[in-house]
Design an enzyme around this catalytic site. Sequence first.
Site, PDB file in Angstrom:
ATOM      1  N   GLU A  32       0.555  -0.742  -0.129  1.00 64.36           N
ATOM      2  CA  GLU A  32      -0.376   0.065  -0.200  1.00 64.36           C
ATOM      3  C   GLU A  32       0.817   1.539  -0.095  1.00 64.36           C
ATOM      4  O   GLU A  32      -0.212   2.002  -0.579  1.00 64.36           O
ATOM      5  CB  GLU A  32      -0.745   0.259   1.362  1.00 64.36           C
ATOM      6  CG  GLU A  32      -2.254  -0.823   1.003  1.00 64.36           C
ATOM      7  CD  GLU A  32      -1.976  -2.220   1.272  1.00 64.36           C
ATOM      8  OE1 GLU A  32      -0.869  -2.780   1.822  1.00 64.36           O
ATOM      9  OE2 GLU A  32      -2.668  -3.439   1.044  1.00 64.36           O
ATOM     10  N   PHE A  80     -10.237  -1.637  -0.117  1.00 64.40           N
ATOM     11  CA  PHE A  80     -10.482  -1.522   1.332  1.00 64.40           C
ATOM     12  C   PHE A  80      -9.429  -0.479   1.596  1.00 64.40           C
ATOM     13  O   PHE A  80      -9.132  -0.146   1.751  1.00 64.40           O
ATOM     14  CB  PHE A  80     -10.750  -2.593   2.227  1.00 64.40           C
ATOM     15  CG  PHE A  80     -11.678  -4.205   1.436  1.00 64.40           C
ATOM     16  CD1 PHE A  80     -12.630  -4.054   2.576  1.00 64.40           C
ATOM     17  CD2 PHE A  80     -11.064  -4.480   0.896  1.00 64.40           C
ATOM     18  CE1 PHE A  80     -13.715  -5.257   2.697  1.00 64.40           C
ATOM     19  CE2 PHE A  80     -11.860  -6.178   0.568  1.00 64.40           C
ATOM     20  CZ  PHE A  80     -13.291  -5.933   1.305  1.00 64.40           C
ATOM     21  N   ASP A 131      -9.763   0.277   4.588  1.00 62.85           N
ATOM     22  CA  ASP A 131      -9.087   0.069   5.849  1.00 62.85           C
ATOM     23  C   ASP A 131      -7.226   0.312   4.890  1.00 62.85           C
ATOM     24  O   ASP A 131      -6.851  -0.151   6.049  1.00 62.85           O
ATOM     25  CB  ASP A 131      -9.301  -1.192   6.259  1.00 62.85           C
ATOM     26  CG  ASP A 131     -11.075  -1.343   6.510  1.00 62.85           C
ATOM     27  OD1 ASP A 131     -11.654  -0.987   6.962  1.00 62.85           O
ATOM     28  OD2 ASP A 131     -11.282  -1.164   5.125  1.00 62.85           O
ATOM     29  N   PHE A 132      -7.056  -0.061   4.295  1.00 63.38           N
ATOM     30  CA  PHE A 132      -5.563  -1.214   3.443  1.00 63.38           C
ATOM     31  C   PHE A 132      -4.325   0.740   3.644  1.00 63.38           C
ATOM     32  O   PHE A 132      -3.915   0.023   3.694  1.00 63.38           O
ATOM     33  CB  PHE A 132      -5.838  -1.572   2.657  1.00 63.38           C
ATOM     34  CG  PHE A 132      -7.109  -3.213   2.897  1.00 63.38           C
ATOM     35  CD1 PHE A 132      -6.765  -3.723   3.655  1.00 63.38           C
ATOM     36  CD2 PHE A 132      -7.177  -3.382   1.782  1.00 63.38           C
ATOM     37  CE1 PHE A 132      -7.428  -4.581   3.925  1.00 63.38           C
ATOM     38  CE2 PHE A 132      -7.632  -4.476   1.589  1.00 63.38           C
ATOM     39  CZ  PHE A 132      -8.040  -5.174   3.085  1.00 63.38           C
ATOM     40  N   HIS A 151     -12.184  -4.135   8.674  1.00 63.65           N
ATOM     41  CA  HIS A 151     -12.096  -4.019   7.461  1.00 63.65           C
ATOM     42  C   HIS A 151     -13.070  -3.202   7.981  1.00 63.65           C
ATOM     43  O   HIS A 151     -14.223  -2.969   6.801  1.00 63.65           O
ATOM     44  CB  HIS A 151     -12.786  -5.044   7.014  1.00 63.65           C
ATOM     45  CG  HIS A 151     -11.731  -6.245   6.509  1.00 63.65           C
ATOM     46  ND1 HIS A 151     -10.328  -6.869   6.881  1.00 63.65           N
ATOM     47  CD2 HIS A 151     -11.088  -6.612   4.812  1.00 63.65           C
ATOM     48  CE1 HIS A 151      -9.581  -7.569   6.341  1.00 63.65           C
ATOM     49  NE2 HIS A 151      -9.791  -6.842   5.190  1.00 63.65           N
TER      50      HIS A 151
HETATM   51  C1  LIG Z   1      -2.796  -4.613   4.124  1.00 68.41           C
HETATM   52  C2  LIG Z   1      -4.005  -4.842   3.213  1.00 68.41           C
HETATM   53  N1  LIG Z   1      -3.725  -5.423   2.034  1.00 68.41           N
HETATM   54  C3  LIG Z   1      -4.982  -6.044   1.603  1.00 68.41           C
HETATM   55  C4  LIG Z   1      -5.514  -7.013   1.916  1.00 68.41           C
HETATM   56  C5  LIG Z   1      -6.419  -7.373   1.071  1.00 68.41           C
HETATM   57  N2  LIG Z   1      -5.936  -8.904   1.345  1.00 68.41           N
HETATM   58  C6  LIG Z   1      -6.620  -9.470   1.906  1.00 68.41           C
HETATM   59  S1  LIG Z   1      -5.861 -11.441   1.659  1.00 68.41           S
HETATM   60  C7  LIG Z   1      -5.361 -11.062   0.680  1.00 68.41           C
HETATM   61  C8  LIG Z   1      -4.402 -11.670  -0.532  1.00 68.41           C
HETATM   62  C9  LIG Z   1      -2.880 -12.119   0.962  1.00 68.41           C
HETATM   63  O1  LIG Z   1      -2.252 -13.356  -0.614  1.00 68.41           O
HETATM   64  P1  LIG Z   1      -1.272 -13.825   0.343  1.00 68.41           P
HETATM   65  O2  LIG Z   1      -0.308 -13.227   1.801  1.00 68.41           O
HETATM   66  O3  LIG Z   1      -0.691 -14.790  -0.203  1.00 68.41           O
HETATM   67  O4  LIG Z   1      -2.137 -14.928   1.642  1.00 68.41           O
HETATM   68  P2  LIG Z   1      -3.025 -16.277   0.869  1.00 68.41           P
HETATM   69  O5  LIG Z   1      -4.263 -15.278   0.718  1.00 68.41           O
HETATM   70  O6  LIG Z   1      -2.072 -16.636   0.293  1.00 68.41           O
HETATM   71  O7  LIG Z   1      -2.748 -17.230   2.189  1.00 68.41           O
HETATM   72  C10 LIG Z   1      -5.241  -9.596   0.750  1.00 68.41           C
HETATM   73  C11 LIG Z   1      -4.756  -8.926  -0.720  1.00 68.41           C
HETATM   74  C12 LIG Z   1      -5.873  -7.115   3.793  1.00 68.41           C
HETATM   75  N3  LIG Z   1      -6.049  -7.622   4.147  1.00 68.41           N
HETATM   76  N4  LIG Z   1      -4.580  -6.211   4.734  1.00 68.41           N
END
Ligand SMILES: Cc1ncc(C[n+]2csc(CCOP(=O)(O)OP(=O)(O)O)c2C)c(N)n1
Lengths: 352, 340
Positions: B63, B86, B88-89, B129
């Site tokens: 981000e 979102f 929140d990020f 969120h």
């Molecule tokens: C700071 C932040 N940015 C974006 C998100 C949205 N988000 C939730 S899970 C995810 C993907 C995460 O991928 P990974 O770290 O590979 O974990 P996996 O889902 O494969 O277990 C995203 C982009 C978030 N929760 N927090």
Amino acid sequence: MSTDDDQAGVLTAPAPSAAGPADLPADGPALRDWLGDMLLIRTFEETADGLALRGKVPGGMHPAIGQEAVAVGIARGLRDGDVVAGTHRSHHHALAKHLPPDAVMAELYGKRDGANGGRGGSMHLADFDRGLWGTNGIVGAGLGIALGGALGSSILRNGSVAVGLFGDGGANTGRTWEFVNLAAVWNLPLVVVCENNLYAVETASKSVTGGTSVAERAAGFGLPSHQVDGQDVLAVQVAVRAAADRARSGAGPTFLEMLTYRYKGHNSGEVVRYRTEDEVLQWRSSRDPVERFSARLTDAGLLTPEQLTDLADRARRTIDHAVTVAEESPWPDPSTAAGNVSAWSDSQGYTR
Amino acid sequence: MSAPEQGTYSTAYQAGMREEMERDATVFVLGTDLYDRGGHFSQVNGLGERFGHDRIRDTPISEAAMVASGVGAALAGARPVVDLNFMDFAYGAMDELINQAAKIRYMWGRPVPLVVRASTGVAQGGAQHNNSLQTALMNVPGLAVVYPYRPWDVKGLLKSALRGEDPVVFMMHKMLTGARGPVGGPDELVPIGRARIARPGTDVTVVTYGYGVGLAEKAAETLSGQGVDVEVVDLRTLAPLDVDTVVGSVRRTGRAVVVDEAPHLAGPAAEIIATISDRAFWYLDQPVARVTGAHSPIPHSPVLVDALLPDLDVIVRTVRDVATAQGPVLDPAVGAGAAR
Ligand SMILES: Cc1ncc(C[n+]2csc(CCOP(=O)(O)OP(=O)(O)O)c2C)c(N)n1
Ligand SMILES: [Mg+2]
């Protein structure tokens, strides 16, 4: 990569024995317990995923089917009093840390008997008594909490080790590397685990990740860094135990990149278009962590077909019970919704 | 004139984005899961194929880097839209947003034509969120904060943002994603910083924004059957706040209620009420009431969420009380704080 410090460096094979899979200990009952935990997680996640599709889990969930060995290997590589901080995909971590399935399921439902009284939900499970320092809705944040836990352990000298988890997607958020750096320079008792399942939501992580591997990147921070076969519970357990022992002895943090795979979409019900059915089948048929481990135990004479059936039945019964508890549990009391925000604000009457 | 096209909150955004990208080759979008998925709220669905990977640009989950690169690209003369999915990020990019984007014009005289879009507002997903960042962001000098309710305003405000000079935080309520309504044409702009009278009325003014507008309109409907004529003001933009429209309405009706789902303390409602006090105090027949979210994070369980938010019943009751009270209301709890 610096070679000044011979503790640093990347091993691309399972840490303790680059030569081949770790030797199977002869402790049949214990190993069958591990298998039981993996079956429990598999059954829980398949059931919960189905319930989420039926609208029983408000907000849905991120199923970890396929990643059971990572969770069980970590939990079994730790001691009582050690700490795990998870991610948004963490039911497997919670169950491997032995949160009661009833409480986890009821939490997913948002019910009063949930592990957190319905306040947390799928992404925010916690049980501090059992060493689960939260699963986390913010990518990379769990590792930070584990970092702090490791700092606390080192200040209090209580001998505990913290494990912080994130995914391949989390490997690209800046905070992750602030945490790794600080753990390394402060020599903290932290085990950093990247659960690399190749995808972050619909993004193939290799398309947005520089360098050769996450483990290689981590090595630049001056801590030992290994890739581990995350579909082999024993390899995970051996690597985590070695890292935890090392941390406990005062030698500092270790980075472990666990190579794993999620069978389902990012969240329950996601239509998966960014990878082939073939790829999923490949992982399922050749590297399934549950099947591989039960085959291995069977080959070693530590598991009979009856024992396997019995473990599977037990998992089924446990999860059926968890669903019943979640269904029958009352909703939390709405009048409590704004309570326990902060002792300060409660005393000022700000919450209502 | 033909009737305007219909669309959803989300397709209105898509259409606005598509038209502006066609009009101005420097407009581009960056964020996670945009090209194939079309974003987590379908906000750029179909634009990947149309504009290619350079202009619908997928990023890692970084981000700070997303917003920072948007700031720099804007300084370079491009028109970046950073899509955080979102709101929140945004916490992971607060320095880039508040200490860089918002202040560069002031410090260095160079405007930063950056749009940061995100879905927000209380829905499912639990505490992390469902933050109400509008409260914090409208307090940042240098940022415009828009928060549309109608598809029409989504598209029109996006166009204004993309043709303006300075950073705009573009907040879209998650619960409105599929809401339908008329959508304007390619040159139908909605000015930033202008509220609208969503429903004219004579007895009491309800000031609100985002999801609150629909609730206020429903409450007004209910109350019209009880002889109370409610005027609803949809702010559309939180910063800069359209003081004239709010004050003008309250001076006409002499009574006001602010509906705001953000946590109570120092939230947008507090600022709106202070503004009414500054500019319309002698026109008031009753103290201004507010129906806000409780001063609490948002829990997972739906029954707990419901207990924290302004709901129709409480809004109806509060607006009726404020509209009909003669002389001092002895129960000072009317409308004070949370829904319950
Ligand atoms: C700071 C932040 N940015 C974006 C998100 C949205 N988000 C939730 S899970 C995810 C993907 C995460 O991928 P990974 O770290 O590979 O974990 P996996 O889902 O494969 O277990 C995203 C982009 C978030 N929760 N927090
Ligand atoms: Mg991943």
